[in-house]
Design an enzyme around this catalytic site. Structure first.
Site, short mmCIF file in Angstrom:
data_model
loop_
_atom_site.label_atom_id
_atom_site.label_comp_id
_atom_site.label_asym_id
_atom_site.label_seq_id
_atom_site.Cartn_x
_atom_site.Cartn_y
_atom_site.Cartn_z
N ASN A 48 0.83 -1.22 0.00
CA ASN A 48 0.00 0.00 0.00
C ASN A 48 0.86 1.26 0.00
OD1 ASN A 48 -2.43 -1.50 0.20
ND2 ASN A 48 -2.01 -1.80 2.37
N HIS A 139 -14.12 -1.52 6.55
CA HIS A 139 -12.94 -2.25 7.04
C HIS A 139 -13.18 -2.90 8.41
CE1 HIS A 139 -8.67 -2.53 8.51
NE2 HIS A 139 -8.51 -2.93 7.26
N GLU A 183 -15.73 4.15 4.30
CA GLU A 183 -14.40 4.44 3.78
C GLU A 183 -14.59 5.38 2.59
OE1 GLU A 183 -12.00 0.84 3.04
OE2 GLU A 183 -13.23 -0.19 4.51
N SER A 187 -10.71 -0.61 0.53
CA SER A 187 -9.39 -1.22 0.47
C SER A 187 -9.31 -2.46 -0.41
CB SER A 187 -8.92 -1.58 1.87
OG SER A 187 -9.82 -2.48 2.48
N ASP A 212 -13.26 7.03 6.77
CA ASP A 212 -11.91 6.46 6.84
C ASP A 212 -11.25 6.71 5.48
OD1 ASP A 212 -9.67 4.83 6.64
OD2 ASP A 212 -10.51 3.28 7.93
N HIS A 215 -7.09 4.95 2.20
CA HIS A 215 -6.54 4.61 0.89
C HIS A 215 -6.62 5.76 -0.12
CE1 HIS A 215 -5.77 0.45 1.89
NE2 HIS A 215 -6.86 0.54 2.62
N LYS A 240 0.13 3.95 4.57
CA LYS A 240 -0.09 3.56 3.17
C LYS A 240 0.63 4.57 2.27
CE LYS A 240 -4.08 1.18 4.92
NZ LYS A 240 -3.38 -0.04 5.30
C1 PLP Z 1 -9.69 1.27 5.41
C2 PLP Z 1 -8.60 0.94 6.40
N1 PLP Z 1 -8.65 1.50 7.61
C3 PLP Z 1 -7.69 1.23 8.53
C4 PLP Z 1 -6.65 0.38 8.27
C5 PLP Z 1 -5.63 0.09 9.30
O1 PLP Z 1 -4.55 0.96 9.21
P1 PLP Z 1 -3.13 0.57 9.85
O2 PLP Z 1 -2.49 -0.35 8.88
O3 PLP Z 1 -2.44 1.87 10.01
O4 PLP Z 1 -3.42 -0.11 11.15
C6 PLP Z 1 -6.56 -0.18 6.98
C7 PLP Z 1 -5.39 -1.03 6.63
O5 PLP Z 1 -5.37 -2.18 6.61
C8 PLP Z 1 -7.58 0.07 6.04
O6 PLP Z 1 -7.55 -0.53 4.86
#
Ligand code: PLP
Length: 395
Positions: A48, A139, A183, A187, A212, A215, A240
């Protein structure tokens, strides 16, 4: 075997039978584009690190400089003595990037979603159980936060603002506090939520919109600002496109103060360490200068998507740097990723429970480190697997 562990063993064996077992594969990475597994080189299509920043000189230098000057750890939670002088400057940069009055750094994206949502949905503070409307494909960390708060979510069809509007309308007379959770870029699908429409609905129904932007931040939106305009509260991660680690919440001053007092994930966890803060700070400074990289990633992704579709592959609703190639069963996704590995491309098969049953896929991610030749090479591998699949289907 120890009898106390036999149920875990049985669980693992069932996963293996169902092609759903996961293992930790050791990889060696010294560059954003290439990884080595078992001594063999692969083009990395599974990271990512969308802008290739984790090996960028500016991030590495500031991480090293801040480690030398401020040490390798923060020593305590931010409420004890871990709130180093470095946080305030970075939080101002994040608030400006997200066009919000305030920001709060946290340990990781998972931890931020799990902890912030639990605090936001606290019924002892709200005076009632909140009504939380969530995109079906949100997520796992968002679900985790909802579960921790004891919230049962009202889930709407993926990306479907019309369905969300219906559900909000149905609950229009309900006096409970309302929230919408989504989101911006999903993702595992690489598609984009209609945030402006959802923000309008949130305003009309007095709901708080939480987005969120993991991405999109850094890679999409003007100057890499992400796609969260209109959200009341934005959660995102530096792990990411920003090339390192850690997370942020961008919000009002009131919500920031509330989280400092009520978010266990912030209160009871050690603050991010100075080298990580250095990398974050350098990445934030670089973002406005990376338009050419963002454009290149968009071009590589669009080229791959249209050619893969031309070969008959299903790329779901992708319109971003994340391009899933949907295979169907878990076994089919594993076979597809194995055939690309033979050709020198490393992309991960994503299976339930990460994605719904029957939609297992190989998730391809394009980054600024890739070349047009990488994409063409992958397309050749896709053409071979397409003809193998067609032959298998006709026999
Ligand atoms: C939409 C989303 N939120 C949160 C996370 C978690 O982030 P982190 O990898 O910083 O724990 C991810 C990653 O896997 C994600 O895809």
């Amino acid at each position: 075997m120890d009898g106390r562990e036999s149920r875990y063993q049985a669980f693992l064996e069932k996963l293996s039978r169902d092609h759903l077992r996961r293992d930790l594969t050791e990889v060696a990475a010294r560059h954003a584009r290439i990884l080595k597994v078992g001594g063999r080189r692969y083009v990395n299509l599974a990271s990512n690190d969308y802008l290739g920043l984790r090996f960028h000189k500016a991030l590495i230098e500031r991480a090293c400089a801040w480690a030398r000057e401020f040490g390798t750890g923060s020593g305590a939670s931010r409420l004890v003595t871990g709130n180093l002088e470095l946080f305030a400057g970075i939080e101002r940069k994040v608030a400006a990037l997200k066009n919000k009055p305030a920001a709060l750094l946290m340990a990781s994206g998972f931890q931020a979603n799990a902890g912030v949502l639990k605090a936001l949905f606290d019924k002892t503070v709200l005076g009632a159980d909140p009504l939380v409307f969530s995109d079906r494909l949100n997520h796992a960390s968002m679900h985790f936060g909802c579960q921790a708060a004891g919230v049962s979510q009202v889930r709407y069809r993926h990306l479907d603002a019309a369905r969300l509007a219906e559900l909000l309308e149905r609950h229009a007379a309900d006096p409970r506090p309302k929230f919408i959770l989504t989101e911006s870029v999903f993702s595992m699908d690489g598609d984009i939520a209609p945030i402006p429409e959802i923000a309008t609905l949130a305003r009309e129904h007095g709901a708080m919109l939480v987005v969120d932007d993991a991405h999109a931040t850094g890679i999409l939106g003007e100057g890499g600002r992400g796609l969260s305009d209109g959200a009341d509260l934005v959660i995102g991660t530096f792990s990411k496109a920003l090339g390192s680690f850690g997370a942020y919440v961008a919000c009002s001053e009131t919500v920031r103060d509330y989280l400092v007092n009520r978010c266990g994930a912030l209160i009871y966890s050690t603050a991010l360490p100075p080298p990580v803060l250095g990398a974050i700070d350098a990445a934030l400074d670089l973002l406005p200068t990376l338009n050419a990289e963002r454009k290149r990633v968009a071009g590589l992704s669009a080229h791959f998507r249209s050619k893969a579709q031309g070969l008959g592959y299903d790329t779901a609703g992708s319109s971003t740097q994340i391009v899933p190639v949907v295979a169907g069963t878990a076994d089919a996704a594993l076979q597809l990723s194995a055939s690309w590995r033979e050709a020198g491309f490393w992309a991960t098969a994503i299976r339930p429970p990460t994605v719904p049953q029957g939609t297992s896929r190989v998730r391809c991610v394009f980054t600024a480190a890739h070349t047009p030749e990488d994409v063409d090479g992958l397309l050749e591998a896709l053409a071979v697997s397409a003809s193998t699949l067609a032959k298998a289907a006709s026999t």
